[in-house]
Design an enzyme around this catalytic site. Structure first.
Site, PDB file in Angstrom:
ATOM      1  N   ASN A 133      18.024  22.593 -42.412  1.00 14.90           N
ATOM      2  CA  ASN A 133      16.605  22.488 -42.738  1.00 14.90           C
ATOM      3  C   ASN A 133      16.307  21.060 -43.176  1.00 14.90           C
ATOM      4  O   ASN A 133      16.913  20.554 -44.117  1.00 14.90           O
ATOM      5  CB  ASN A 133      16.224  23.453 -43.859  1.00 14.90           C
ATOM      6  N   HIS A 173       7.840  19.549 -40.091  1.00 15.37           N
ATOM      7  CA  HIS A 173       6.669  18.675 -40.093  1.00 15.37           C
ATOM      8  C   HIS A 173       6.963  17.302 -40.680  1.00 15.37           C
ATOM      9  O   HIS A 173       7.810  17.130 -41.542  1.00 15.37           O
ATOM     10  CB  HIS A 173       5.485  19.296 -40.853  1.00 15.37           C
ATOM     11  N   TYR A 224      10.984  11.978 -39.090  1.00 13.40           N
ATOM     12  CA  TYR A 224      11.542  11.132 -38.032  1.00 13.40           C
ATOM     13  C   TYR A 224      13.061  11.266 -38.036  1.00 13.40           C
ATOM     14  O   TYR A 224      13.713  11.046 -39.063  1.00 13.40           O
ATOM     15  CB  TYR A 224      11.170   9.664 -38.233  1.00 13.40           C
ATOM     16  N   ASN A 240      17.278   4.521 -39.315  1.00 16.91           N
ATOM     17  CA  ASN A 240      18.368   4.203 -38.387  1.00 16.91           C
ATOM     18  C   ASN A 240      18.482   2.731 -38.030  1.00 16.91           C
ATOM     19  O   ASN A 240      19.466   2.324 -37.413  1.00 16.91           O
ATOM     20  CB  ASN A 240      18.208   5.022 -37.100  1.00 16.91           C
ATOM     21  N   TYR A 241      17.517   1.911 -38.405  1.00 17.71           N
ATOM     22  CA  TYR A 241      17.494   0.510 -37.954  1.00 17.71           C
ATOM     23  C   TYR A 241      17.625  -0.415 -39.154  1.00 17.71           C
ATOM     24  O   TYR A 241      16.848  -0.329 -40.110  1.00 17.71           O
ATOM     25  CB  TYR A 241      16.188   0.243 -37.208  1.00 17.71           C
ATOM     26  N   TYR A 265       2.216   7.166  10.540  1.00 12.87           N
ATOM     27  CA  TYR A 265       1.921   6.045   9.655  1.00 12.87           C
ATOM     28  C   TYR A 265       2.384   6.334   8.233  1.00 12.87           C
ATOM     29  O   TYR A 265       2.331   7.472   7.760  1.00 12.87           O
ATOM     30  CB  TYR A 265       0.418   5.739   9.663  1.00 12.87           C
ATOM     31  N   GLY A 285     -11.964   7.408  17.381  1.00 13.58           N
ATOM     32  CA  GLY A 285     -11.789   7.532  18.821  1.00 13.58           C
ATOM     33  C   GLY A 285     -11.882   8.990  19.236  1.00 13.58           C
ATOM     34  O   GLY A 285     -11.314   9.868  18.586  1.00 13.58           O
ATOM     35  N   ALA A 344      14.876  16.666 -53.077  1.00 16.36           N
ATOM     36  CA  ALA A 344      13.647  16.019 -52.620  1.00 16.36           C
ATOM     37  C   ALA A 344      13.472  14.662 -53.288  1.00 16.36           C
ATOM     38  O   ALA A 344      13.844  14.462 -54.444  1.00 16.36           O
ATOM     39  CB  ALA A 344      12.450  16.912 -52.918  1.00 16.36           C
ATOM     40  N   LYS A 393       0.820  -1.218   0.000  1.00 18.73           N
ATOM     41  CA  LYS A 393       0.000   0.000   0.000  1.00 18.73           C
ATOM     42  C   LYS A 393       0.849   1.261   0.000  1.00 18.73           C
ATOM     43  O   LYS A 393       0.571   2.217  -0.728  1.00 18.73           O
ATOM     44  CB  LYS A 393      -0.944  -0.003   1.204  1.00 18.73           C
TER      45      LYS A 393
END
Length: 461
Positions: A377, A363, A366, A386-387, A101, A140, A423, A23
């Protein structure tokens, strides 16, 4: 020499929490319940803290580390029995011990300090922290003598009609003279229907010995709230969040909508920063001055400098330098370092990368495991690949480079300073300085192809 100690009782099972965890390790605003209690104790000037553990002891120890002393309660035989397990730390000491407590996270250091001071001033053997409740049913009651000292604590089920009208209740938090407490613990027994040792019985023992027992009322009764289930956990969380938000606002931070803003205890925020609605700031995040955070942002262990904007975005375990704008809908993943005057725009993901000053990634991009230089830019749709299926590889993009839209950079690869990438290119080799890389097939025009193939699209009547 006078000793000042605290014993935190945290051995209970907490069955009503209905959890696989202990707890007291459930968290409010990033901090376990027992840690909240510990911090209040330390901030009250108490250096020696004993934590009594039992149920899931190793889990509690893992959270609290070596900053406390430990006592172990093998069987949960009541609060008095739990305190008895800490006697080895109380032996032959003069001074005071506060007993509280591990599931009372709202208790403040001020209340603890005030209790210790009152205890000293009144020369009490024991001092009880009490609260006045409009509806004290189940608690109490504190029955006082004419001089204001405590005559007895009577449990609700045992109270007379007159005693049930008393609204001052026992919180279960005490300050004791150590020597008086150790003597009282020797007389504690379990002659009751539950067969348990009750801490409240020590008060009766001291009163019967002619010792002076006093009580101090807490100003805010919420401080004594114990957490037994998820409903009470949420209620305590609401109160603590309110305290945190008020502290930041009083320190010069604008929080537009406190009801929808969640800020952890260890977060630091500079003056004139504005936090917009639906924002969550967690861990040890540090935010500078004049920032705009949110709406709808989440920051975890982030380091944010001055005049930074993070809108509708997530920043995890990364740093962002001055005058940078992030978002909307950007994702900065752990291990990233973002420089000054950078733009990280919509639907951009940065993972474990360094982004140089004045770089624009506006925009749909990744960038993973990369070093991106200054004044770069990256056009819309750039992907750092990258993988390779086995390991992550590094990409380096030099200062003043320009990477056009819809470019794939196949790691490991380097784009040198002042280079351009056209591009639509897929780059697999180094791009030299001052050069233009074009890696796409030439456009082919087949005249009248649509008519010849019968592919003309016409609107249906």
């Amino acid at each position: 020499m006078e000793c000042l100690m605290a014993v935190i009782l945290a051995a209970g099972e907490g069955k009503r929490m209905k959890s696989k965890k202990a707890k007291v390790v459930h968290e409010i605003q990033g901090i376990p319940l027992v840690e909240w209690v510990y911090r209040s104790v330390k901030n009250a000037g108490i250096d020696e803290v004993v934590l009594v553990v039992g149920h899931k002891a190793e889990e509690v120890k893992e959270k609290m580390g070596d900053k406390v002393l430990y006592a172990f309660q093998e069987k949960q035989l009541g609060t008095g029995h739990a305190l008895m397990q800490a006697q080895e730390y109380l032996k032959d000491k003069d001074g005071y011990v506060v007993v509280l407590y591990g599931d009372t996270p709202l208790i403040t250091s001020k209340t603890i300090s005030d209790t210790i001071n009152y205890h000293r001033e009144q020369a009490n053997s024991a001092t009880i922290i009490t609260a006045v409740l409009n509806n004290p049913d189940g608690y109490g009651r504190i029955v006082r003598s004419g001089d204001g000292s405590v005559r007895k604590i009577v449990e609700h089920k045992d109270a007379s009609l007159e005693e049930r009208n008393i609204k001052e209740i026992n919180s279960g938090i005490y300050c004791f003279n150590i020597r008086d407490l150790t003597e009282a613990l020797k007389e504690l027994d379990n002659n009751n229907s539950q067969g348990e040792y009750y801490l409240t019985d020590t008060i009766e023992i001291l009163i019967n010995k002619g010792k002076k027992v006093g009580a101090i009322k807490v100003e805010d009764s919420s401080e004594i709230l114990g957490i037994n289930d998820r409903v009470q956990l949420a209620e305590a969380g609401r109160i603590i969040r309110s305290r945190i938000l008020k502290r930041h606002m009083k320190n010069g931070v604008t929080i537009i909508d406190p009801d929808s803003t969640y800020i952890d205890e260890d977060v630091e925020i500079g003056i004139d920063t504005v936090v917009y609605p639906s924002t969550i700031i967690e861990g040890k995040t540090k935010i500078g001055e004049d920032c705009i955070i949110g709406p709808g942002s989440r920051l975890v262990n982030a380091q944010i400098s001055d005049r930074v904007e993070v809108k509708n975005s997530v920043v995890l375990e990364s740093s962002i330098d001055n005058d940078t704008k992030v978002g909307p809908f950007a994702y900065v993943r752990p291990g990233s370092v973002i420089g000054k005057n950078v733009k990280i725009g919509d639907f951009v993901e940065i993972k474990k990368s360094v982004i140089g000053d004045k770089t624009k990634i506006s925009h749909l991009t990744y960038v993973g495991d990369a070093e991106v230089g200054k004044n770069v830019n990256l056009g819309c749709g750039v992907v750092v690949v990258n993988y390779d299926g086995k390991k992550k590889n590094k990409t380096i993009i030099g200062d003043n480079a320009f990477v056009g839209c819809n470019v794939n950079l196949i790691s490991p690869v380097e784009v040198k300073d002042n280079a351009y990438v056209a591009a639509g290119s897929t780059i697999t080799e180094e791009v030299p300085e001052y050069s233009l890389a074009i890696a796409r097939s030439r456009q082919t025009i087949k005249e009248d192809w649509v008519i010849k193939k019968g592919m003309l699209r016409q609107e249906k009547e």
